[in-house]
Write a protein that holds these residues in place. Sequence first.
Motif, mmCIF file in Angstrom:
data_model
loop_
_atom_site.group_PDB
_atom_site.id
_atom_site.type_symbol
_atom_site.label_atom_id
_atom_site.label_comp_id
_atom_site.label_asym_id
_atom_site.label_seq_id
_atom_site.Cartn_x
_atom_site.Cartn_y
_atom_site.Cartn_z
ATOM 1 N N UNK A 1 46.002 48.406 39.159
ATOM 2 C CA UNK A 1 44.650 48.891 39.434
ATOM 3 C C UNK A 1 43.602 47.977 38.809
ATOM 4 N N UNK A 2 43.826 47.552 37.573
ATOM 5 C CA UNK A 2 42.875 46.668 36.891
ATOM 6 C C UNK A 2 42.734 45.344 37.645
ATOM 7 N N UNK A 3 43.855 44.738 37.998
ATOM 8 C CA UNK A 3 43.813 43.454 38.704
ATOM 9 C C UNK A 3 43.125 43.608 40.064
ATOM 10 N N UNK A 4 43.484 44.643 40.806
ATOM 11 C CA UNK A 4 42.889 44.863 42.126
ATOM 12 C C UNK A 4 41.386 45.085 42.014
ATOM 13 N N UNK A 5 40.957 45.852 41.013
ATOM 14 C CA UNK A 5 39.533 46.128 40.854
ATOM 15 C C UNK A 5 38.763 44.863 40.500
ATOM 16 N N UNK A 6 39.336 44.026 39.624
ATOM 17 C CA UNK A 6 38.670 42.769 39.267
ATOM 18 C C UNK A 6 38.535 41.874 40.504
ATOM 19 N N UNK A 7 39.568 41.837 41.319
ATOM 20 C CA UNK A 7 39.529 41.030 42.540
ATOM 21 C C UNK A 7 38.440 41.544 43.490
ATOM 22 N N UNK A 8 38.369 42.858 43.652
ATOM 23 C CA UNK A 8 37.370 43.452 44.548
ATOM 24 C C UNK A 8 35.957 43.118 44.070
ATOM 25 N N UNK A 9 35.695 43.274 42.778
ATOM 26 C CA UNK A 9 34.364 43.005 42.236
ATOM 27 C C UNK A 9 34.030 41.514 42.358
ATOM 28 N N UNK A 10 35.015 40.661 42.087
ATOM 29 C CA UNK A 10 34.784 39.217 42.173
ATOM 30 C C UNK A 10 34.459 38.778 43.598
ATOM 31 N N UNK A 11 35.143 39.343 44.574
ATOM 32 C CA UNK A 11 34.956 38.923 45.967
ATOM 33 C C UNK A 11 33.752 39.568 46.632
ATOM 34 N N UNK A 12 33.496 40.840 46.340
ATOM 35 C CA UNK A 12 32.485 41.575 47.110
ATOM 36 C C UNK A 12 31.242 41.966 46.311
ATOM 37 N N UNK B 1 41.443 31.889 24.733
ATOM 38 C CA UNK B 1 41.451 30.930 25.844
ATOM 39 C C UNK B 1 40.907 31.483 27.167
ATOM 40 N N UNK B 2 40.863 32.802 27.330
ATOM 41 C CA UNK B 2 40.408 33.340 28.623
ATOM 42 C C UNK B 2 39.582 34.607 28.456
ATOM 43 N N UNK B 3 38.522 34.556 27.653
ATOM 44 C CA UNK B 3 37.730 35.779 27.435
ATOM 45 C C UNK B 3 37.000 36.260 28.679
ATOM 46 N N UNK B 4 36.779 35.371 29.654
ATOM 47 C CA UNK B 4 36.067 35.769 30.871
ATOM 48 C C UNK B 4 36.980 36.407 31.910
ATOM 49 N N UNK B 5 38.260 36.467 31.607
ATOM 50 C CA UNK B 5 39.209 36.978 32.598
ATOM 51 C C UNK B 5 38.905 38.420 32.991
ATOM 52 N N UNK B 6 38.360 39.184 32.054
ATOM 53 C CA UNK B 6 38.126 40.610 32.296
ATOM 54 C C UNK B 6 36.657 40.952 32.485
ATOM 55 N N UNK B 7 35.804 39.962 32.641
ATOM 56 C CA UNK B 7 34.363 40.259 32.693
ATOM 57 C C UNK B 7 33.984 41.082 33.916
#
Length: 555
Positions: free
Chosen positions: A210-221, A339-345
């Motif tokens: 759910x977390x990964x899918x939601x991040x993808x949705x927000x990033x794309x749309x 190394x990846x603090x922006x991964x969850x922004x």
Amino acid sequence: MESGRRPAWLGGVFQVSRKHAGRDVIAGLVLTTLLVPQGMAYAELAGLPAITGLYTSILCLVAYALIGPSKVLVLGPDSSLGPMIAAVIVPIVASGGDAVALASMLALMVGVMMTVAAVAKLGFVADLLSHPTQLGYMNGLALTILIGQLPKLFGFSVDADGLFAEAGGFLRGVANGETVPAALALGAGGLAVILLLRRYAPKVPGILLVVVAAIVVVTLFDPPVDVVGALPQGFPPFTLPHASWSDLGLLAAGALGITLVSVTDTISTSSAFAARTNQEVQGNREMLGIGAANLSAAFFQGFPVSTSGSRTAVAFQAGARSQLTGLVGAAAITLLLVFAPDLLKNLPQPILGAVVIAASLSLADLPGMRRLWRQRRVEFSLAAAAFLGVALLGVLPGIAVAVGLSVLNVFRRLWWPYRTVLGRPAGVNGYHDVRSFPDAVLEPGMVLFRFDAPLIFANARTFREEVRALARAEQKPRYIVVAAEPITDVDTTAADMLEDLDEELNQAGISLVFAEMKDPVREKIDRYKLTRTIDPAHFFPTVEDAVSALREDAR
């Protein structure tokens, strides 16, 4: 070298074996998929920035791995502690306090209390929360969390304090059209996926998906929803906890409640997993481990932590057999921050709300309440009262109500213990409760009386009145024989009562007799010099001996 050859006092990370090391590492990586979103969500539940949940997770995992006795317990931010932390710090923050500093001071106090309790061997304090009151408290907590997170799920916020105020604010917000459709779609959809996977595919990491899918949705749309935002980069800085003197009283009261809940939860979770790992529960060492975890978190902008039953179960199912799993989880979170603090922004806030709501539903146990209703109505009433304490008064008063009810229930059983008359049933050896055997034959001229509790100040009057009632029977007995095996103690108040009662009975021509009295209790009777009034010959090893010796004279 196998863990079984290592000293038992070593922490869980020192009990790793080469055979299980690979699985411990894999379990640590699997565990990280829960630690990150739950840590962030539970931090916000506590009224703190999401990043503090990750800081807390790192430090508590490392500290417990080094000191905690369990091989598999997973510590971290907990859904049951979040509302308690918020209840303490939010009112202080409203008057100008620093939330992170206050939470760190709270963790420091919890750590000190845990450590002191461990050194003083006070592991029994977990018993202050009986199962019925704990059940009611957790159900109340689940409802409180659920109502408090609904606005976040719908994409707006509510400025209210208390269950009814928050519920009213949420309903007004929905009625006024404040719902953000995109937020509701993400949050409700994510919650549904988490719950469905938990129910039908528990081995699938639903929260991670759910977390990964939601991040993808927000990033794309780029939907109009609030997101976590960029996290600070790097390891959490060393920071001394601090708070004003005027705030220490409220912080200490909150820390006491958090300590009690944390100890109770940890002991119960540890007991559940101890048998699976061939370990024994070490309550005092568990408190030492939790104390160290809280102290470590306190100096790195963390907040109070406890054991997580759900994360422990995930780690165990993934193959965890030592605290190497916890260290791997801590290392993975650290690498993420460095190394990846922006991964969850772009993680949406409604998804964090969904994670917390899913956790709150796991706290609730409605079947347990129904079972109490069927099995014992008194204990159901205790559970219901604890539930109402949380729902009506708030989280911290609720835990006080739960503890108070547990203690009162113990005293209730001492104040009004079970007592009965014994008789001899046909075809059954010995003397038994006439309520279970209504046709049991009573001994002529004597009453066999059983009192199922230690005889102390709280129930001395009850004992006296029961014996007086037996003495006033229509057929006055010559002897009242007390079947004293259940009487495990006699205090000085009860001793004075026995002396006065025996003299009163003697004036009425009745003798008080004791049978099956335990040796330590008889020693106290002698020390109190009660045999000045109670005939020393009126103490018998068994009820049968007493009846045989007194039967002729009783007729």
